[in-house]
Design a protein around this motif. Sequence first.
Motif, PDB file in Angstrom:
ATOM      1  N   THR A 231       0.584  -1.240   0.296  1.00 30.15           N
ATOM      2  CA  THR A 231       0.197  -0.180   0.243  1.00 30.15           C
ATOM      3  C   THR A 231       0.893   1.414   0.213  1.00 30.15           C
ATOM      4  O   THR A 231       0.438   2.238  -0.122  1.00 30.15           O
ATOM      5  CB  THR A 231      -0.681   0.182   1.396  1.00 30.15           C
ATOM      6  OG1 THR A 231      -0.098   0.340   2.105  1.00 30.15           O
ATOM      7  CG2 THR A 231      -1.705  -0.934   1.363  1.00 30.15           C
ATOM      8  N   THR A 232       2.430   1.289   0.413  1.00 23.98           N
ATOM      9  CA  THR A 232       3.353   2.120   0.142  1.00 23.98           C
ATOM     10  C   THR A 232       3.808   3.081  -0.454  1.00 23.98           C
ATOM     11  O   THR A 232       4.561   3.120  -0.774  1.00 23.98           O
ATOM     12  CB  THR A 232       4.202   1.992   1.466  1.00 23.98           C
ATOM     13  OG1 THR A 232       4.810   1.304   1.597  1.00 23.98           O
ATOM     14  CG2 THR A 232       3.694   2.188   2.866  1.00 23.98           C
ATOM     15  N   LEU A 233       3.674   1.635  -1.476  1.00 23.31           N
ATOM     16  CA  LEU A 233       4.157   2.156  -3.029  1.00 23.31           C
ATOM     17  C   LEU A 233       4.165   2.924  -3.820  1.00 23.31           C
ATOM     18  O   LEU A 233       5.237   3.873  -4.041  1.00 23.31           O
ATOM     19  CB  LEU A 233       4.233   0.889  -3.581  1.00 23.31           C
ATOM     20  CG  LEU A 233       5.410  -0.871  -3.135  1.00 23.31           C
ATOM     21  CD1 LEU A 233       4.366  -1.933  -4.107  1.00 23.31           C
ATOM     22  CD2 LEU A 233       6.591  -0.857  -2.775  1.00 23.31           C
ATOM     23  N   PRO A 234       2.847   3.045  -3.785  1.00 23.16           N
ATOM     24  CA  PRO A 234       2.862   4.729  -4.543  1.00 23.16           C
ATOM     25  C   PRO A 234       3.761   5.969  -3.985  1.00 23.16           C
ATOM     26  O   PRO A 234       4.240   7.136  -4.751  1.00 23.16           O
ATOM     27  CB  PRO A 234       1.369   5.556  -4.755  1.00 23.16           C
ATOM     28  CG  PRO A 234       0.761   4.184  -4.444  1.00 23.16           C
ATOM     29  CD  PRO A 234       2.194   3.145  -2.933  1.00 23.16           C
ATOM     30  N   LEU A 235       3.539   5.990  -2.389  1.00 23.66           N
ATOM     31  CA  LEU A 235       4.636   7.153  -2.541  1.00 23.66           C
ATOM     32  C   LEU A 235       5.851   7.623  -2.860  1.00 23.66           C
ATOM     33  O   LEU A 235       6.894   8.230  -3.067  1.00 23.66           O
ATOM     34  CB  LEU A 235       4.626   6.914  -0.509  1.00 23.66           C
ATOM     35  CG  LEU A 235       3.713   7.223   0.050  1.00 23.66           C
ATOM     36  CD1 LEU A 235       4.152   6.784   1.643  1.00 23.66           C
ATOM     37  CD2 LEU A 235       3.518   8.081   0.044  1.00 23.66           C
ATOM     38  N   TYR A 236       6.864   5.912  -3.510  1.00 20.17           N
ATOM     39  CA  TYR A 236       8.186   5.958  -3.910  1.00 20.17           C
ATOM     40  C   TYR A 236       8.246   6.628  -5.409  1.00 20.17           C
ATOM     41  O   TYR A 236       9.443   6.560  -5.678  1.00 20.17           O
ATOM     42  CB  TYR A 236       8.765   4.834  -3.950  1.00 20.17           C
ATOM     43  CG  TYR A 236       8.820   3.821  -2.239  1.00 20.17           C
ATOM     44  CD1 TYR A 236      10.027   4.680  -2.005  1.00 20.17           C
ATOM     45  CD2 TYR A 236       8.191   3.570  -1.411  1.00 20.17           C
ATOM     46  CE1 TYR A 236       9.975   3.864  -0.405  1.00 20.17           C
ATOM     47  CE2 TYR A 236       8.634   2.904  -0.074  1.00 20.17           C
ATOM     48  CZ  TYR A 236       9.493   2.661   0.430  1.00 20.17           C
ATOM     49  OH  TYR A 236      10.034   2.451   1.635  1.00 20.17           O
ATOM     50  N   GLU A 246       9.702  -1.317  -9.514  1.00 20.32           N
ATOM     51  CA  GLU A 246       9.407  -3.159  -9.529  1.00 20.32           C
ATOM     52  C   GLU A 246      10.401  -3.951  -8.669  1.00 20.32           C
ATOM     53  O   GLU A 246      10.172  -4.865  -8.038  1.00 20.32           O
ATOM     54  CB  GLU A 246       9.670  -3.358 -11.180  1.00 20.32           C
ATOM     55  CG  GLU A 246       9.969  -5.190 -11.057  1.00 20.32           C
ATOM     56  CD  GLU A 246       8.452  -5.745 -10.895  1.00 20.32           C
ATOM     57  OE1 GLU A 246       8.153  -6.403 -10.711  1.00 20.32           O
ATOM     58  OE2 GLU A 246       7.464  -4.811 -11.127  1.00 20.32           O
ATOM     59  N   VAL A 247      11.275  -3.110  -8.389  1.00 21.47           N
ATOM     60  CA  VAL A 247      12.205  -3.743  -7.303  1.00 21.47           C
ATOM     61  C   VAL A 247      11.801  -3.638  -5.808  1.00 21.47           C
ATOM     62  O   VAL A 247      11.914  -4.622  -5.204  1.00 21.47           O
ATOM     63  CB  VAL A 247      13.595  -3.056  -7.356  1.00 21.47           C
ATOM     64  CG1 VAL A 247      15.023  -4.187  -6.275  1.00 21.47           C
ATOM     65  CG2 VAL A 247      14.211  -3.304  -8.297  1.00 21.47           C
ATOM     66  N   LEU A 248      11.180  -2.444  -5.404  1.00 24.11           N
ATOM     67  CA  LEU A 248      10.214  -1.444  -4.136  1.00 24.11           C
ATOM     68  C   LEU A 248       9.424  -3.486  -4.632  1.00 24.11           C
ATOM     69  O   LEU A 248       9.555  -3.878  -3.270  1.00 24.11           O
ATOM     70  CB  LEU A 248      10.345  -1.077  -4.448  1.00 24.11           C
ATOM     71  CG  LEU A 248      11.288   0.068  -3.759  1.00 24.11           C
ATOM     72  CD1 LEU A 248      10.870   1.399  -3.821  1.00 24.11           C
ATOM     73  CD2 LEU A 248      12.158  -0.053  -3.361  1.00 24.11           C
ATOM     74  N   LYS A 305      17.476   6.801  -3.156  1.00 24.90           N
ATOM     75  CA  LYS A 305      16.321   7.501  -2.431  1.00 24.90           C
ATOM     76  C   LYS A 305      14.697   7.011  -1.862  1.00 24.90           C
ATOM     77  O   LYS A 305      14.361   7.447  -1.646  1.00 24.90           O
ATOM     78  CB  LYS A 305      15.612   7.181  -4.249  1.00 24.90           C
ATOM     79  CG  LYS A 305      16.774   8.173  -5.782  1.00 24.90           C
ATOM     80  CD  LYS A 305      15.978   6.921  -6.569  1.00 24.90           C
ATOM     81  CE  LYS A 305      16.925   7.802  -8.160  1.00 24.90           C
ATOM     82  NZ  LYS A 305      16.429   6.941  -9.381  1.00 24.90           N
ATOM     83  N   ILE A 306      15.591   5.477  -1.172  1.00 22.99           N
ATOM     84  CA  ILE A 306      14.408   4.959  -0.685  1.00 22.99           C
ATOM     85  C   ILE A 306      14.994   6.322   0.805  1.00 22.99           C
ATOM     86  O   ILE A 306      13.378   6.397   1.640  1.00 22.99           O
ATOM     87  CB  ILE A 306      14.992   3.858  -0.360  1.00 22.99           C
ATOM     88  CG1 ILE A 306      14.115   2.743  -1.421  1.00 22.99           C
ATOM     89  CG2 ILE A 306      14.299   2.735   0.848  1.00 22.99           C
ATOM     90  CD1 ILE A 306      14.878   1.548  -1.868  1.00 22.99           C
ATOM     91  N   GLN A 307      15.887   6.647   1.668  1.00 24.53           N
ATOM     92  CA  GLN A 307      15.877   6.893   2.285  1.00 24.53           C
ATOM     93  C   GLN A 307      15.640   8.361   2.364  1.00 24.53           C
ATOM     94  O   GLN A 307      15.003   8.441   3.548  1.00 24.53           O
ATOM     95  CB  GLN A 307      17.784   6.858   2.724  1.00 24.53           C
ATOM     96  CG  GLN A 307      18.231   6.098   2.786  1.00 24.53           C
ATOM     97  CD  GLN A 307      19.738   5.743   2.984  1.00 24.53           C
ATOM     98  OE1 GLN A 307      20.548   6.621   2.329  1.00 24.53           O
ATOM     99  NE2 GLN A 307      20.558   4.739   3.432  1.00 24.53           N
ATOM    100  N   GLN A 308      15.403   9.012   1.163  1.00 25.74           N
ATOM    101  CA  GLN A 308      15.227  10.139   0.679  1.00 25.74           C
ATOM    102  C   GLN A 308      13.283  10.378   0.935  1.00 25.74           C
ATOM    103  O   GLN A 308      12.843  11.388   2.105  1.00 25.74           O
ATOM    104  CB  GLN A 308      14.917  11.218  -0.346  1.00 25.74           C
ATOM    105  CG  GLN A 308      14.595  12.847  -0.360  1.00 25.74           C
ATOM    106  CD  GLN A 308      14.820  12.932  -2.084  1.00 25.74           C
ATOM    107  OE1 GLN A 308      15.553  12.313  -2.376  1.00 25.74           O
ATOM    108  NE2 GLN A 308      14.118  14.063  -2.201  1.00 25.74           N
ATOM    109  N   ALA A 309      12.924   9.111   0.829  1.00 22.44           N
ATOM    110  CA  ALA A 309      11.152   9.486   1.086  1.00 22.44           C
ATOM    111  C   ALA A 309      11.242   8.934   1.972  1.00 22.44           C
ATOM    112  O   ALA A 309      10.446   9.186   2.799  1.00 22.44           O
ATOM    113  CB  ALA A 309      10.707   7.808   0.554  1.00 22.44           C
ATOM    114  N   PHE A 310      12.020   8.156   3.045  1.00 30.55           N
ATOM    115  CA  PHE A 310      11.803   7.412   4.604  1.00 30.55           C
ATOM    116  C   PHE A 310      11.540   8.686   5.254  1.00 30.55           C
ATOM    117  O   PHE A 310      11.160   8.574   6.308  1.00 30.55           O
ATOM    118  CB  PHE A 310      13.143   6.556   4.822  1.00 30.55           C
ATOM    119  CG  PHE A 310      12.954   5.894   6.371  1.00 30.55           C
ATOM    120  CD1 PHE A 310      11.695   5.002   6.302  1.00 30.55           C
ATOM    121  CD2 PHE A 310      13.412   6.391   7.024  1.00 30.55           C
ATOM    122  CE1 PHE A 310      11.512   4.145   7.550  1.00 30.55           C
ATOM    123  CE2 PHE A 310      13.411   5.968   8.074  1.00 30.55           C
ATOM    124  CZ  PHE A 310      13.128   4.825   8.505  1.00 30.55           C
TER     125      PHE A 310
END
Length: 337
Positions: A231-236, A246-248, A305-310
């Motif tokens: 459910t959180t994928l759209p935020l990335y 796709e990796v996420l 990128k993941i760290q920035q979103a986090f």
Amino acid sequence: MKLKIGELAKRTGLTVRALHHYDKIGLLRPSVRADNTYRLYDDDDVLRLYRIQALRRLQLSLDEIGVILDDNNISMANIVSQQISLMEKQAREALALRDHLLTLSEHLAGQQLPAVDDWLTALEMTVHSEKYFTPAELRALRKRRSAVDTADKSALIKALHKLMEKQVSPQDELAQSLSQRWLQRMQEESGGDAAILIKFYQMQSEEKALQLFSGLDQATLDYMVRALACTTLPLYEAYCLPDEMEVLRQHSLTDAAHWPALIAALHLECEAGTRVSHPKVQELVKKWLALSSRKAGNSPGLQKKIQQAFAEHPVLRMGIDNRLFDYLQSALKTVAL
């Protein structure tokens, strides 16, 4: 004074069978053997028996009593102190159970009949919750728990079980919707406190009886974690390219269930005030970095990128409050140095 076993039993109120058992395990053996082959208890034996009876009132086991009586270096003051602590803990648990029964009594008076397993689930939570929550947290939880619809939580778990039986993917919209509704109920019960939420997860994950009565076993927990991760994928999407998404997505289905236990372990260290440089914390942070790397498909660019979103989206930090977030960031810096 020399006493036969029957005479000693009458004087002390114990049974002959109990005295035979004490003899068999070496706790109390008659010291004197009479000419007629009777074994008799002398004054020292009687005094030892009275000591045994006194220690039994402290709810000590026979093995513990034997060790105490045979070791002159053991401090009785420490023994008594430990037993007082145990009794105080039992008293707190009894009061917590009393509070739950009073709540249950109110439901029954209002003809809101709980299902047996719902009641047993609440009972198991009452018994075990002191291991996971502070007294202040427990008081707050009891106030909020009466307003939470436990029947709805049970229905959600049953619906998730049906999806799992049909091997429906956590990516399925219904799986995500049911998991979000369950999370919402838990957030209502926890008052939106991320630390309490992760403690709920830890308790549910570790207490097998609670899993049995609630139906929320580890497999169901993992399934919901994967669905919630989806459910959180759209935020990335604002940060990542399609192939990175796709990796996420794959990570959500394979490794997402590893995060809650790691978060719970870090929370314990944070709450205990453990230094971020402590080897135990360092080991947890290394696991965090390894899992983060797998999440990014071992791509440093995607990991940034993941760290920035986090950092920018608190909703991605499920189970992580501001205090734990700061603690984690400090710990990560020490590993990087």
